[in-house]
Design a protein around this motif. Structure first.
Motif: not given
Length: 116
Positions: A6-7, A20, A110
């Motif tokens: 995830e980022s 996201l 994240t």
């Protein structure tokens, strides 16, 4: 073993937006994918889900503000978050829910922080 990364999180002011991304290391075609969020001391809650056929559903608290989408060619799921509120502050994770369990190992998540 498919890994999820995830980022896109960060610090944003109330009313702001973030996008996201959840990148999978393998094929997610055919899987329902979902975003979850968790604050310390509380359970991980469903935020939004997108089915294989691209049907979606959302938690009541984010309806009209968040949009989930997927790009199967890139094995990536997105969460566009608009009109963010302080109560959206949490660590956000993605996974594939199936009959009471999760298909993939959890990623690191994240962090999203909504604060002025």
């Amino acid at each position: 073993q498919v890994q999820l990364v995830e980022s896109g999180g960060g610090l944003v002011q109330p009313g702001g937006s973030l996008r996201l991304s959840c990148a999978a290391s393998g094929n997610i075609f055919g899987y329902t994918m979902a975003w979850y969020r968790q604050v310390p001391g509380k359970q991980r809650d469903l935020v939004a889900a997108i089915m294989f056929g691209a049907g979606t559903n959302y938690a009541d608290s984010v309806k009209g503000r968040f949009t989930i989408s997927r790009d199967n060619a890139k094995n990536t799921v997105y969460l566009q978050m608009n009109s963010l509120k302080p109560e959206d502050t949490a660590v956000y994770y993605c996974n594939s829910p199936k009959s009471g369990y999760f298909v993939f190992a959890w990623g690191q998540g994240t962090q999203v922080t909504v604060s002025s």
